[in-house]
Design an enzyme around this catalytic site. Structure first.
Site, mmCIF file in Angstrom:
data_model
loop_
_atom_site.group_PDB
_atom_site.id
_atom_site.type_symbol
_atom_site.label_atom_id
_atom_site.label_comp_id
_atom_site.label_asym_id
_atom_site.label_seq_id
_atom_site.Cartn_x
_atom_site.Cartn_y
_atom_site.Cartn_z
ATOM 1 N N ASP A 138 -0.172 -21.646 15.170
ATOM 2 C CA ASP A 138 0.968 -20.970 14.580
ATOM 3 C C ASP A 138 2.152 -21.904 14.356
ATOM 4 O O ASP A 138 2.903 -21.737 13.399
ATOM 5 C CB ASP A 138 1.390 -19.807 15.480
ATOM 6 C CG ASP A 138 2.393 -18.876 14.818
ATOM 7 O OD1 ASP A 138 2.240 -18.592 13.619
ATOM 8 O OD2 ASP A 138 3.332 -18.436 15.502
ATOM 9 N N LYS B 110 6.167 -18.951 23.655
ATOM 10 C CA LYS B 110 6.887 -17.677 23.657
ATOM 11 C C LYS B 110 7.300 -17.332 25.085
ATOM 12 O O LYS B 110 6.751 -17.858 26.044
ATOM 13 C CB LYS B 110 6.019 -16.571 23.055
ATOM 14 C CG LYS B 110 5.757 -16.783 21.560
ATOM 15 C CD LYS B 110 5.059 -15.596 20.944
ATOM 16 C CE LYS B 110 4.882 -15.777 19.444
ATOM 17 N NZ LYS B 110 6.169 -15.840 18.733
ATOM 18 N N LYS C 90 2.188 -20.231 6.095
ATOM 19 C CA LYS C 90 1.292 -20.832 7.076
ATOM 20 C C LYS C 90 0.699 -19.744 7.981
ATOM 21 O O LYS C 90 1.236 -18.633 8.033
ATOM 22 C CB LYS C 90 2.040 -21.894 7.890
ATOM 23 C CG LYS C 90 3.316 -21.391 8.586
ATOM 24 C CD LYS C 90 3.063 -20.759 9.944
ATOM 25 C CE LYS C 90 4.314 -20.338 10.639
ATOM 26 N NZ LYS C 90 4.090 -19.615 11.897
ATOM 27 N N ARG D 119 0.811 -1.220 0.000
ATOM 28 C CA ARG D 119 0.000 0.000 0.000
ATOM 29 C C ARG D 119 0.844 1.269 0.000
ATOM 30 O O ARG D 119 0.298 2.358 -0.149
ATOM 31 C CB ARG D 119 -0.925 0.006 1.225
ATOM 32 C CG ARG D 119 -2.067 -0.998 1.122
ATOM 33 C CD ARG D 119 -2.952 -0.941 2.339
ATOM 34 N NE ARG D 119 -2.230 -1.367 3.547
ATOM 35 C CZ ARG D 119 -2.787 -1.409 4.756
ATOM 36 N NH1 ARG D 119 -4.043 -1.034 4.921
ATOM 37 N NH2 ARG D 119 -2.078 -1.821 5.789
ATOM 38 N N HIS E 133 4.809 -26.663 11.650
ATOM 39 C CA HIS E 133 6.207 -27.007 11.908
ATOM 40 C C HIS E 133 6.360 -28.317 12.682
ATOM 41 O O HIS E 133 7.106 -29.216 12.275
ATOM 42 C CB HIS E 133 6.888 -25.896 12.721
ATOM 43 C CG HIS E 133 6.938 -24.576 12.044
ATOM 44 N ND1 HIS E 133 7.003 -24.439 10.676
ATOM 45 C CD2 HIS E 133 6.947 -23.308 12.539
ATOM 46 C CE1 HIS E 133 7.043 -23.152 10.365
ATOM 47 N NE2 HIS E 133 7.008 -22.451 11.474
ATOM 48 N N LYS F 9 15.513 -26.097 6.524
ATOM 49 C CA LYS F 9 16.682 -26.040 7.398
ATOM 50 C C LYS F 9 17.548 -27.282 7.210
ATOM 51 O O LYS F 9 17.046 -28.391 7.054
ATOM 52 C CB LYS F 9 16.245 -25.906 8.865
ATOM 53 C CG LYS F 9 15.603 -24.563 9.180
ATOM 54 C CD LYS F 9 15.242 -24.457 10.643
ATOM 55 C CE LYS F 9 14.637 -23.089 10.946
ATOM 56 N NZ LYS F 9 15.615 -22.007 10.820
#
Length: 508
Positions: free
Chosen positions: A257, A360, A170, A64, A262, A204
């Protein structure tokens, strides 16, 4: 084994030569976002520096911002200087800068997509890219459907005018039903072989080395089953909070998430049988067999755990709790810690629980796969001699210090027969002179080459949601997640979860 597994940026017909994509244009939606700034744009420069991009390559940014082409070039240059793993060279940059174009607009802006189509047509005419276009959706999942619909309606997905490929980050959906709905939209625009669902963990080196480690070494494959392994722990811990991602993260949470993509992919690669070959079809078939045999226990209260980080200390400084973060609803029940037990109902893994956790605000950033071995049935040592002896373990370190640990018992030097756990360490950094490409380098190049082994297909996505959906429904019906102090290893319920089975979490 295909030589590309050994050096993913080299041509398998001559390992001295780089793999080079054919002439094409990469359109990047969300080019001003964190992922593009920190990972994607630096990876493209690194590919250019490595000689893996063709002279006819083009990069079109879509955002944008009211930018000119020169403004976009300055932004890309800054991202490259800050984030590329290879040395910045002006001659390489000038070649890449000549490939840049920018289109300004929002995802619901019809004129912006008309401008994008014209930009692609002009670039095809001036650079001979032949209508070969890849569309990278580095955008929040809620915009996937809108962008793909716009591409379809503006006739930018016609496979008869060069190949067209979609690259989708994802999570693919937020549950099984939405994943199927999204796939219907994607399938209406792109054939199955042209859809590349990105899971950067599969790019990886250590994840790929997991297959080499298992299937190229005779000493490990015979003990890779329920006869010798007591349980498996797969952990992805982050030491950061949600940062500026409140708009994305709240309502998504740790399980959607990370676990759905993963960690289920890591589970599948750890547990699968050896494929006939390492091509995309054979590899996918073995992963799908594992996911089809996987399920969570019926007692979800006992075998899952979810939490939210509270205020605490991280890196020697005070940090806010999740509910105090900017943009987060103080009544949010979104989890920042998620742990589940998964059982695999097949001959190799019957009776071996797989524990998956992600969070986290952990004490440190780490991702690892730990195979923990059963104890010897009879130890002819005094209990005092073996008080410091833990379980034997084989640990695949995915990040940040890629490598493999073997933890086993050894005699302590001296006159007594004391046995203590020791660690044998293999490190990529210390063992190879070749530098590992960043995961996104490998994956972007594979997309441009049309090489699909490292990309999950729709059936894998749906099988993963089938496993996870009951957990998400259970958590949704049972109130707020348990609080845990930032900088610790998670809520008490996660420790209780493993203790019920007679295990405890490893400290990475």
């Amino acid at each position: 084994m295909n030589e590309n597994w050994l050096n993913p940026l080299r041509d398998d017909s001559d390992l001295r030569l780089p793999r080079v994509a054919g002439s094409c244009v990469l359109v990047m939606f969300g080019v001003t976002g964190d992922l593009a700034r920190k990972k994607l744009l630096p990876a493209i420069y690194d590919l250019a520096e490595h000689g893996a991009l063709p002279p006819g390559f083009g990069l079109v940014g879509f955002a944008r911002r009211d930018w000119s082409k020169e403004d976009f070039a300055k932004y890309v240059r800054d991202c490259v200087i800050e984030g590329s793993r290879t040395k910045f060279r002006e001659e390489v940059w000038q070649q890449l800068e000549a490939c840049l174009e920018f289109v300004s607009g929002a995802f619901d802006d019809e004129q912006a997509f008309a401008n994008l189509k014209q930009t692609l047509n002009d670039y095809d005419a001036s650079h001979g890219t032949g209508g070969n276009h890849a569309f990278y959706l580095s955008i929040p999942p809620k915009f996937f459907e809108l962008v793909i619909t716009q591409l379809n309606q503006h006739d930018m997905v016609d496979q008869s005018k060069g190949w067209k490929r979609a690259i989708i980050e994802k999570p693919f959906g937020r549950d099984l039903a939405s994943a199927k709905e999204l796939n219907d939209v994607v399938s209406a625009a792109f054939p199955t072989e042209s859809v590349f669902r990105i899971d950067h963990y599969l790019g990886k080196e250590t994840v790929q080395n997991l297959m080499a480690f298992r299937f190229a070494n005779a000493m490990y494959e015979p003990i890779w089953d329920s006869r010798y392994i007591s349980h498996v722990q797969i952990t992805m811990a982050e030491d950061i909070g949600i940062g500026g991602r409140a708009g994305y993260y709240d309502g998504v949470g740790a399980a959607r998430d990370v676990i759905q993509n993963h960690l289920f992919q890591l589970l599948a690669l750890t547990a699968m049988e050896e494929p006939n070959t390492f091509n995309a079809r054979d590899l996918r078939l073995e992963k799908e067999k594992v996911l089809e045999a996987s399920s969570v226990p019926k007692d979800l209260a006992a075998h899952t755990a979810n939490g939210q980080y509270a205020a605490g200390w991280q890196g020697g400084r005070p940090v806010s709790g999740f509910l105090e973060e900017d943009g987060i609803d103080p009544n949010s029940i979104t989890e920042t810690f998620a742990a589940i037990r998964v059982d695999i109902d097949n001959r190799r893994w019957a009776g071996v629980p797989f524990y998956l956790r992600t969070a986290k605000r952990m004490p440190r950033r780490t991702t690892e796969i730990a195979l923990n071995f059963k104890r010897i049935p009879h130890l002819g040592f005094d209990k005092e001699n073996i008080k410091d002896l833990g379980e034997n373990a084989l640990v695949m370190r995915i990040q940040p210090n890629e490598g493999i640990d073997m933890n086993f018992g050894a005699k302590v030097p001296g006159s007594t027969m004391d046995i203590r756990n020791v660690r044998m360490d293999f490190s990529y950094l210390g063992s190879f002179t070749e530098s590992s490409p960043e995961a996104y380098e490998r994956l972007i190049l594979d997309v441009l080459l049309g090489d699909p082994p490292l990309f999950p297909q729709q059936n894998e996505v749906e099988l993963s949601w089938k496993i996870l959906d009951p957990v998400l429904d259970f958590w949704s019906d049972n109130g707020r997640p348990e609080q845990y102090e930032a900088g610790t290893w998670g809520p008490q319920c996660s420790y209780d979860m493993l203790a019920r089975d007679g295990f405890e979490w490893r400290r990475p």
